[in-house]
Every structure is written in structure tokens, then in C-alpha cells.
Design a protein around this motif. Sequence first.
Motif, mmCIF file in Angstrom:
data_model
loop_
_atom_site.group_PDB
_atom_site.id
_atom_site.type_symbol
_atom_site.label_atom_id
_atom_site.label_comp_id
_atom_site.label_asym_id
_atom_site.label_seq_id
_atom_site.Cartn_x
_atom_site.Cartn_y
_atom_site.Cartn_z
ATOM 1 N N ILE A 396 44.266 38.352 47.917
ATOM 2 C CA ILE A 396 43.917 37.162 47.119
ATOM 3 C C ILE A 396 44.857 37.033 45.921
ATOM 4 N N PHE A 397 45.097 38.156 45.232
ATOM 5 C CA PHE A 397 45.950 38.123 44.043
ATOM 6 C C PHE A 397 47.396 37.811 44.411
ATOM 7 N N GLU A 398 47.904 38.401 45.497
ATOM 8 C CA GLU A 398 49.296 38.166 45.878
ATOM 9 C C GLU A 398 49.511 36.712 46.264
ATOM 10 N N THR A 399 48.536 36.133 47.004
ATOM 11 C CA THR A 399 48.651 34.727 47.396
ATOM 12 C C THR A 399 48.551 33.809 46.184
ATOM 13 N N THR A 400 47.555 34.102 45.324
ATOM 14 C CA THR A 400 47.360 33.266 44.121
ATOM 15 C C THR A 400 48.573 33.351 43.197
ATOM 16 N N ASN A 401 49.127 34.545 43.027
ATOM 17 C CA ASN A 401 50.275 34.724 42.138
ATOM 18 C C ASN A 401 51.465 33.894 42.609
ATOM 19 N N ASN A 402 51.749 33.928 43.896
ATOM 20 C CA ASN A 402 52.883 33.171 44.429
ATOM 21 C C ASN A 402 52.687 31.664 44.226
ATOM 22 N N VAL A 431 40.896 44.471 41.887
ATOM 23 C CA VAL A 431 42.277 44.447 41.406
ATOM 24 C C VAL A 431 42.241 43.968 39.949
ATOM 25 N N ASN A 432 43.021 44.619 39.107
ATOM 26 C CA ASN A 432 43.100 44.240 37.689
ATOM 27 C C ASN A 432 44.534 43.787 37.393
ATOM 28 N N ALA A 433 44.683 42.528 37.045
ATOM 29 C CA ALA A 433 46.004 41.967 36.712
ATOM 30 C C ALA A 433 46.105 41.796 35.198
ATOM 31 N N GLY A 434 46.369 42.889 34.490
ATOM 32 C CA GLY A 434 46.573 42.840 33.044
ATOM 33 C C GLY A 434 45.347 42.453 32.248
ATOM 34 N N HIS A 435 44.149 42.681 32.782
ATOM 35 C CA HIS A 435 42.906 42.240 32.160
ATOM 36 C C HIS A 435 42.211 43.412 31.468
ATOM 37 N N PRO A 436 41.382 43.131 30.420
ATOM 38 C CA PRO A 436 40.613 44.214 29.791
ATOM 39 C C PRO A 436 39.749 44.958 30.817
ATOM 40 N N TYR A 437 39.539 46.261 30.568
ATOM 41 C CA TYR A 437 38.762 47.084 31.490
ATOM 42 C C TYR A 437 37.286 46.678 31.479
ATOM 43 N N PRO A 438 36.649 46.637 32.664
ATOM 44 C CA PRO A 438 35.209 46.392 32.713
ATOM 45 C C PRO A 438 34.446 47.607 32.176
ATOM 46 N N VAL A 439 33.178 47.390 31.839
ATOM 47 C CA VAL A 439 32.296 48.462 31.379
ATOM 48 C C VAL A 439 31.284 48.736 32.486
ATOM 49 N N THR A 451 41.969 51.769 35.075
ATOM 50 C CA THR A 451 42.976 51.948 36.138
ATOM 51 C C THR A 451 44.297 51.422 35.603
ATOM 52 N N ASN A 452 45.361 51.784 36.273
ATOM 53 C CA ASN A 452 46.663 51.234 35.894
ATOM 54 C C ASN A 452 46.686 49.751 36.253
ATOM 55 N N PRO A 453 46.774 48.848 35.265
ATOM 56 C CA PRO A 453 46.686 47.421 35.570
ATOM 57 C C PRO A 453 47.956 46.913 36.240
ATOM 58 N N ASN A 454 47.792 45.873 37.037
ATOM 59 C CA ASN A 454 48.924 45.189 37.650
ATOM 60 C C ASN A 454 49.461 44.133 36.686
ATOM 61 N N PHE A 455 50.588 43.515 37.088
ATOM 62 C CA PHE A 455 51.175 42.462 36.272
ATOM 63 C C PHE A 455 50.304 41.218 36.349
ATOM 64 N N VAL A 456 50.392 40.352 35.338
ATOM 65 C CA VAL A 456 49.566 39.151 35.262
ATOM 66 C C VAL A 456 49.890 38.206 36.416
ATOM 67 N N LEU A 457 48.964 37.288 36.700
ATOM 68 C CA LEU A 457 49.167 36.273 37.734
ATOM 69 C C LEU A 457 49.976 35.121 37.149
ATOM 70 N N GLY A 458 50.960 34.664 37.913
ATOM 71 C CA GLY A 458 51.794 33.561 37.467
ATOM 72 C C GLY A 458 52.998 33.993 36.668
ATOM 73 N N GLY A 459 53.209 35.296 36.531
ATOM 74 C CA GLY A 459 54.324 35.779 35.724
ATOM 75 C C GLY A 459 55.606 35.920 36.524
ATOM 76 N N MET A 460 55.520 36.408 37.755
ATOM 77 C CA MET A 460 56.716 36.625 38.575
ATOM 78 C C MET A 460 56.321 36.561 40.051
ATOM 79 N N GLU A 461 57.043 35.776 40.805
ATOM 80 C CA GLU A 461 56.697 35.560 42.206
ATOM 81 C C GLU A 461 57.066 36.783 43.049
#
Length: 544
Positions: A396-402, A431-439, A451-461
Motif C-alpha cells: 500500500i505504501f509503495e503504491t501510494t508513494n509512487n 509500516v511507519n513512514a517517518g511518523h511518531p511512534y504509536p503507544v 521501529t526504524n521508520p521508513n522515508f515519508v510518502l511523496g518524497g522520492m519515487e
Amino acid sequence: MNHKSLPEKRHFSPLTTKLLFAAVAFGLLLCLIIVYMGYQHFSNVFTSQYNRMTEQFAHISASYISGEQINRYDSWGIADEEYNDIYQKLMEITNVADLDSIAVTVPDTIRYETQNYIFHTVNARYADRIQSFRLGSPEYLLAKSKKSIINMKRLMQLGKQYTEYSFSRNEKGNRTGTVMTALPLRDQYNNIIAMLSVTKSIDEMIAVQMHYLHRIFMVALIVSLVFILLYGFSLWRMIIRPILLIKNETSFFAKNNRLSGVLQKIKNHDEIGSLSHAFEDMSEQINRYISELTSVTAEKERISTELNLAAKIQLESLPKGYPAFPGRSDFDLFASMSPAKEVGGDLYDYMLVDDDHLMLVVGDVSGKGVPAALFMMTAKTLLDSGTQHGLSPKEIFETTNNQLCKGNESDLFVTCWLGILTFSTGELRFVNAGHPYPVLCHEGKFSYVKTNPNFVLGGMEGLPYKEHSINLVKGDRLFVCTDGVTEATNTKEELFGEDRLLSAMQKTGSMNAPDTLTSVRKDIDDFVGEAEQFDDITMLQFIW
């Protein structure tokens, strides 16, 4: 068109009072400065003349006495014909020069406790208040001032003559005083053996000084009054009156939206004249701007209406209502979003993919206002679409990011957290894309799901996204929020922070989902106080 001129007001305005008071104060200050400087100069000149005069008489008196004579009279203590002749000459100087006294003494140069008199002449006019000493008479120095003793030591040891002034009050309370000049007397071997002192009353000098002070004060006062009158009149004609006319014309314009023509009385060719002309020009511009402002206000109201409509559309696009899924009682779920402006850039969503899978998502678009809101709507639509097609969180994140990277000329991006829970197994894949950690609250203990966060959505295709998973059990609680929670700032520029959020969550262990969000928001508001909300605040609470 002719208009009646405004009547000129004769009462003293605050500006008039301040300027005239300043003129009076400056004039009086000028008077005091003139008096002080004149008096100081006169006193210095007159004092220096007195000093030179006493020094001259002291040197004349010293010329009549030799060191050999002083040694002889000090040793024998007997006055002879030569002694009487010297005494008469000193007495003549004392009377002719109107001195108080002339004294030749031999101080005790060991302890400086006494001095023996060789010669001592006293003016007959002051015989009633000056003690006379005969040849060989001692005088104790303990009654003299410390400064006089020091000066005497310097004279006897270093040969430095000195002049002293002493002041007192007479029986009438008037100021009186004397000046004394002392010289060293040497023997034939150039050794200092005695001192000669000439004392003169300074009553005449004090009287002249006071007379001069009164005279210069009256002259300075008259000069200052003339200055105050001329300067005050000039202030009124050149500054105060034109400014009052401008002030009155301003009030007239505020009430009538036109000028009365009174500014034409101002003939100044200075900044005040320029100000009156500028005000006339400004009045014309204001009338023109008023008409333009009317149309701008109408346009602003239209835009405000459209923004309110946009905010309504945005909020309606987000899930609302409680319970989230009335047909499901096995979990509790609630979310809220409070935009910092009319429309926000945060998003949240939850969706039952099927009976066994629940999707949860919270995101935060960079920026504020309408652009962020439009970008948020696009991101939410893409996330929902990927979920409905049965994709994994990673896909979902990879498709949305592109998709978001295409045509993203505004360089906006989204921080986002998305998870899909499988009820039958308790597995939560996210999946966490540069977002604050949940509690996460597990077995009554609250902690962050780091967790180690991923890069934000919409930043790089074309970026890959890493998926993580945890297992939930009945009773677990999951809280997801945007950085508007942890970065809420109070008036001291302090952040709410992760520690305060964890403390706020620990008070919600027995609350349902809506009450949990209400409790956390209350803690945030109490911390922020009167500080303005500068970021959207979005929170989602899931309770299994």
C-alpha cells in the motif's frame, strides 16, 4: 465646495502642556547652569587672588627674619631691641594689609604635638577673638585638624608651602572664615627650622561672592524668562498650533469622511507643512481605499464561506460516529482531528477489510491550509484504494508513494503510520513512514512501539518500504497520533513531548476510546495554556 473651518480650541492640550513645560524646564536649567558656571569662575578667580595676596605678604614678612635670629630667640627666649624692631615691622604689615595675624613658630618636628612661638602679631580689630602668643609661648597642636598636621609635616620635612581655608558660623549664623598661607624658614645652612604663617579673614571675599551670586542669579533669571517667552511663542506658532490643527482635522475627517479645509491655514515650509499636505493626500487615498476595501471584504467573506465548506467536506470524508462499527462489539475504536486552521493536513482512517481484518491509518501532511488538505484527501484516497485491493501495508505504501510523487510540484509529503490487524491471530502488520511512534498498552504497561521508520510518502519515487509486525492480545490498547500532540508548545516554548504523552496515557488504562482521547486532549490543553495551537492534532485509539 466651501466648508466651514473648524473653530480653534484655546485650551491647553497635552502636547501644548508638555512642550511649554519642556521650554520652562530648559530655561530654568539654563539659568542654573549660567549661575553655577559664573559663580564657580568668579570664585576661582577671587580665591586665586586671595591666595596670591597672602603669599606675597608671607614672603615680605619672611624677608625681615633670618634663620640665625630665629635660633637665637628660640634658644634664649629673650626679646631684644632687634626683636622689637622686627615685631614692629610685622605688626605694621598686619595692620596695613588688614591681616588677622602673622606667626613665626618652631614646631616639635619629632612628635608634632606642640609648637613654640617666636613672633605673633594680632590685628587690633580681631584681638577679642584671636589669642595672642608671646615669645617662647607653646601651643598644643592636638586641637588642630589632621589635615593641618599633615601639611605642617610636609612643610617642615619637604619645605612645601601650603594654603588652608577654614570656615565657620558667627553668632548671627552667617558664614565666616579665614585663609592661611604658611612658608618654611631656613637657617644659613638651608635647614628648615621654623614656619611663618599669614592669616587673613575671608569675610570680605564671602560677602563679594554672595553679592555676585545674587546679581548673576537675577540676570540669569531675566535672560531665562525672556528665552522662555520667546521660545514658547515660537513653539506655539511654528509647532503646537499647526499640530493641533492637524489633530482637529483628523477628528473631523474621522466623523465626516471629508476635510474641512482648515489645513490651508498651515503655511509651514518644513516637516509639519509636509505632514499637512501628506494628510490631505492620505484622506483622498483613504476614501478610495474604503471603496476598494468594501469589495475586498465581500471577497474575503466569500473565501471564508468556501473555506468553511471545504472544512466541512474534509471532516465528512473522515470516519466519524461512535461506535465505529456498530455491528462489532469485540473491540473499541475512536479517532479525532482538530485542525490548526480552517482546514487541516492531518488524516486518519479505519476500515474493516473483511470480518477478520481491520485497517488503521494516521497521517500528517507537511504544510497547512488548503494545499495540505487537498494533498491529504489524495493520500487518503490512495491508501483506501490499496487497502480495498487487498494489498499488504508494505505494498500500500509503495503504491501510494509512487502515485503521490507524480506531479508533486509543491514538494508536499506525508508522514504516515498504517497497520492491518488480523483478529484471528492477533498479528498486527504495520509500516511507519517517518511518523511518531504509536503507544501500546500490553498487560497494563504503556510503551512506544519503536521501529526504524521508513522515508515519508511523496518524497522520492520508487522507494521500498519495510513492514513490521507485533502480536496483540485481548485487553491491549493501541494509541496513534500525529506530531501535533508531542510538539504542542506552551507559552514558555516547551514541548509536550513523548514523556508527558506516556504519562497522560497511563491515566487512561480503564477508559473507553472516546474518553481516552478526551483525557489526553485535556492534558495537552492544560499544558499549552493560553498558547496558540500551531499544528493539527489527530489521535486514534484502538482497544481490543
